[in-house]
Design a protein around this motif. Structure first.
Motif, PDB file in Angstrom:
ATOM      1  N   VAL A 242       0.736  -1.208   0.051  1.00 15.11           N
ATOM      2  CA  VAL A 242       0.069   0.079  -0.136  1.00 15.11           C
ATOM      3  C   VAL A 242       1.041   1.147  -0.011  1.00 15.11           C
ATOM      4  N   VAL A 243       1.967   1.156   0.713  1.00 11.77           N
ATOM      5  CA  VAL A 243       2.749   2.479   0.767  1.00 11.77           C
ATOM      6  C   VAL A 243       4.094   2.369  -0.190  1.00 11.77           C
ATOM      7  N   ASP A 244       3.886   1.139  -1.187  1.00  8.85           N
ATOM      8  CA  ASP A 244       4.996   1.050  -2.096  1.00  8.85           C
ATOM      9  C   ASP A 244       6.395   0.827  -1.427  1.00  8.85           C
ATOM     10  N   ASN A 245       6.358   0.065  -0.495  1.00 11.68           N
ATOM     11  CA  ASN A 245       7.650  -0.150   0.265  1.00 11.68           C
ATOM     12  C   ASN A 245       8.282  -1.681  -0.564  1.00 11.68           C
ATOM     13  N   THR A 246       9.506  -1.920  -0.760  1.00 14.04           N
ATOM     14  CA  THR A 246       9.989  -2.787  -1.121  1.00 14.04           C
ATOM     15  C   THR A 246       9.959  -4.056  -0.045  1.00 14.04           C
ATOM     16  N   ILE A 247       9.461  -5.410  -0.580  1.00 16.14           N
ATOM     17  CA  ILE A 247       9.338  -6.532   0.319  1.00 16.14           C
ATOM     18  C   ILE A 247      10.698  -6.848   0.772  1.00 16.14           C
ATOM     19  N   ASN A 248      10.977  -7.314   2.020  1.00 16.28           N
ATOM     20  CA  ASN A 248      12.191  -7.625   2.768  1.00 16.28           C
ATOM     21  C   ASN A 248      11.795  -9.025   2.913  1.00 16.28           C
ATOM     22  N   SER A 249      12.401 -10.026   2.074  1.00 19.01           N
ATOM     23  CA  SER A 249      12.077 -11.334   2.231  1.00 19.01           C
ATOM     24  C   SER A 249      12.544 -11.980   3.438  1.00 19.01           C
ATOM     25  N   VAL A 250      13.687 -11.449   3.990  1.00 14.55           N
ATOM     26  CA  VAL A 250      13.965 -11.895   5.297  1.00 14.55           C
ATOM     27  C   VAL A 250      13.153 -11.988   6.290  1.00 14.55           C
ATOM     28  N   GLU A 251      12.544 -10.926   6.362  1.00 12.40           N
ATOM     29  CA  GLU A 251      11.312 -10.601   7.501  1.00 12.40           C
ATOM     30  C   GLU A 251      10.067 -11.679   7.392  1.00 12.40           C
ATOM     31  N   PHE A 252       9.964 -12.376   6.067  1.00 14.38           N
ATOM     32  CA  PHE A 252       8.897 -13.139   6.066  1.00 14.38           C
ATOM     33  C   PHE A 252       9.514 -14.494   6.205  1.00 14.38           C
ATOM     34  N   ASP A 253      10.650 -14.705   5.927  1.00  7.25           N
ATOM     35  CA  ASP A 253      11.271 -16.171   5.691  1.00  7.25           C
ATOM     36  C   ASP A 253      10.787 -17.057   6.961  1.00  7.25           C
ATOM     37  N   ALA A 254      10.960 -16.774   8.447  1.00  5.36           N
ATOM     38  CA  ALA A 254      10.449 -17.985   9.253  1.00  5.36           C
ATOM     39  C   ALA A 254       8.851 -18.201   9.306  1.00  5.36           C
ATOM     40  N   ASP A 255       8.178 -17.270   9.129  1.00  4.72           N
ATOM     41  CA  ASP A 255       6.577 -17.542   9.007  1.00  4.72           C
ATOM     42  C   ASP A 255       6.364 -18.239   7.637  1.00  4.72           C
ATOM     43  N   CYS A 256       6.916 -18.088   6.623  1.00  5.54           N
ATOM     44  CA  CYS A 256       6.580 -18.455   5.360  1.00  5.54           C
ATOM     45  C   CYS A 256       6.966 -20.011   5.381  1.00  5.54           C
ATOM     46  N   ARG A 257       8.096 -20.224   5.924  1.00  2.00           N
ATOM     47  CA  ARG A 257       8.784 -21.503   6.036  1.00  2.00           C
ATOM     48  C   ARG A 257       7.712 -22.379   7.062  1.00  2.00           C
ATOM     49  N   SER A 258       7.218 -21.931   8.300  1.00  2.12           N
ATOM     50  CA  SER A 258       6.415 -22.681   9.081  1.00  2.12           C
ATOM     51  C   SER A 258       5.237 -23.064   8.371  1.00  2.12           C
ATOM     52  N   ILE A 259       4.725 -22.243   7.370  1.00  4.81           N
ATOM     53  CA  ILE A 259       3.346 -22.971   6.669  1.00  4.81           C
ATOM     54  C   ILE A 259       3.706 -23.188   5.191  1.00  4.81           C
ATOM     55  N   GLN A 260       4.711 -23.358   5.005  1.00  8.70           N
ATOM     56  CA  GLN A 260       5.353 -24.020   3.527  1.00  8.70           C
ATOM     57  C   GLN A 260       5.048 -23.020   2.578  1.00  8.70           C
ATOM     58  N   VAL A 261       5.086 -21.944   2.743  1.00  6.33           N
ATOM     59  CA  VAL A 261       4.654 -20.739   1.689  1.00  6.33           C
ATOM     60  C   VAL A 261       6.126 -20.559   1.272  1.00  6.33           C
TER      61      VAL A 261
END
Length: 289
Positions: A242-261
Motif C-alpha cells: 500500500v505504501v510502495d515499500n520493497t518487500i524484505n524477504s528475510v522478515e517473512f522467511d520464518a513465518d513462510c517456512r512454518s506454513i510451507q509458503v
C-alpha cells in the motif's frame, strides 16, 4: 492522556456492551451469508433486502478488477457470471459492517485506505492459501473473509470513539508510530479484541471470532494456527504494498517456512499486487462509499 479524556474513552468502550442490534434486513442477509449451501436465487433475494448493498456489489462486479468487458445490472448475474457465490458472501459481510459503523465523525479516518489494506490482505491470503498444501481443506472464501475482517475493530472505534481515534491517527502520523500499538495503549485492548467482541455479539462464524481473538497470540496452538500465520504474513505484505515499500524477504522467511509458503511465491504475489494496485484502490473506494 488526561484523566477526563481517558474516562470518556472508557465510557465509550463500555458502550460496546450495548451495541445496537442489527436491523432485521441485515440479520436476514447475515443468515443467508452464513448458510453454507444456499442457492444463488435465495442469496440474491436476501441481498435485495438492502438496495444500498446491492448497488455496491454491482459496482464491484462492474469494476476493472473483476469485469471482462461486459457489464452486469442484476445481482443474480453479478453472482453467477462475475463474482461467484462465495466472494459475494465475503464482500456483502464487509459492506454490512461498513454501513453499520459510520466513521464520518472521525475526521482523519480514511475509508478508502482502510478498505484497500483490508482487500489486499484478503486477496493475499486467498492467493497464498491456493498455493499451499496446508490449506487444501479450507475454502478460498473462508480465507478471504478472514483477511477482510481483520481490522473491523477499527471501524467500531471510528463509530464509538471518533474523536479519540482521530487523535490516535493524528499522533501516529506526526510521530511515525504504530496505530495498532497506540490503540492498544490508549484503549486498554487491541482493535482485534474489539472486533472479536463484535463478531461474538452478532453470532458470526466461530472461525472468524477465533482469528480475531487469537491474532496477536504468537503462542496459539490449534488447527487454526496455520491460518493465523498466513493472515499475519498477508497483512504485513499488504501494508508494505500500500505504501510502495520493497518487500524484505528475510522478515517473512520464518513465518513462510512454518506454513510451507515459498518466498518466491510471496515475491511474485507482491509484484502482482503492485500491478493491480490501482484497480484494488477503486474497489476500496466502492466499498467505503
Amino acid at each position: 492522556m488526561n484523566a477526563k479524556l481517558r474516562q470518556a474513552i472508557e465510557l465509550q468502550m463500555n458502550s460496546l456492551k450495548n451495541l445496537p442490534a442489527l436491523p432485521e434486513a441485515s440479520l436476514r442477509i447475515l443468515d443467508a451469508i452464513n448458510t453454507p449451501d444456499i442457492a444463488i436465487d435465495e442469496l440474491a433475494d436476501a441481498l435485495s433486502l438492502s438496495p444500498g448493498l446491492v448497488a455496491r456489489l454491482l459496482g464491484l462486479a462492474n469494476s476493472a478488477y473483476f469485469t471482462r468487458g461486459r457489464s452486469v445490472a442484476d445481482i443474480r448475474a453479478a453472482i453467477f457470471q462475475v463474482l461467484g457465490l462465495d466472494l459475494v458472501k465475503a464482500l456483502a459481510l464487509a459492506i454490512i459492517f461498513n454501513v453499520q459503523f459510520d466513521t464520518r465523525n472521525c475526521q482523519t479516518f480514511d475509508s478508502e485506505q482502510f478498505w484497500m489494506r483490508s482487500l489486499m490482505t484478503a486477496v493475499s491470503a486467498q492467493k497464498l492459501a491456493a498455493e499451499t498444501p496446508l490449506f487444501r481443506e479450507m475454502t478460498p472464501s473462508t480465507v478471504y473473509a478472514s483477511g477482510l475482517l481483520l481490522d473491523i475493530g477499527i471501524l467500531v472505534l471510528g463509530y464509538l470513539c471518533p474523536e479519540a481515534l482521530d487523535a490516535i491517527f493524528t499522533d501516529c502520523k506526526q510521530n511515525r508510530i504504530s496505530v495498532r500499538g497506540e490503540i492498544a495503549r490508549r484503549m486498554g485492548q487491541s482493535h482485534f479484541q474489539l472486533g472479536y467482541f463484535l463478531l461474538n455479539k452478532w453470532h458470526l462464524p466461530e472461525l472468524y471470532q477465533l482469528v480475531l481473538q487469537n491474532y496477536e497470540n504468537q503462542e496459539f496452538v490449534g488447527p487454526e494456527q496455520a491460518l493465523l500465520i498466513l493472515l499475519r504474513i498477508s497483512q504485513r505484505l499488504s501494508a508494505a504494498v500500500v505504501v510502495d515499500n520493497t518487500i524484505n524477504s528475510v522478515e517473512f522467511d520464518a513465518d513462510c517456512r512454518s506454513i510451507q509458503v515459498g518466498i518466491d511465491h510471496l515475491n511474485t504475489l507482491a509484484e502482482q499486487l503492485m500491478e493491480h494496485k490501482t484497480a484494488i484502490q477503486k474497489l476500496a473506494s466502492i466499498m467505503g462509499n
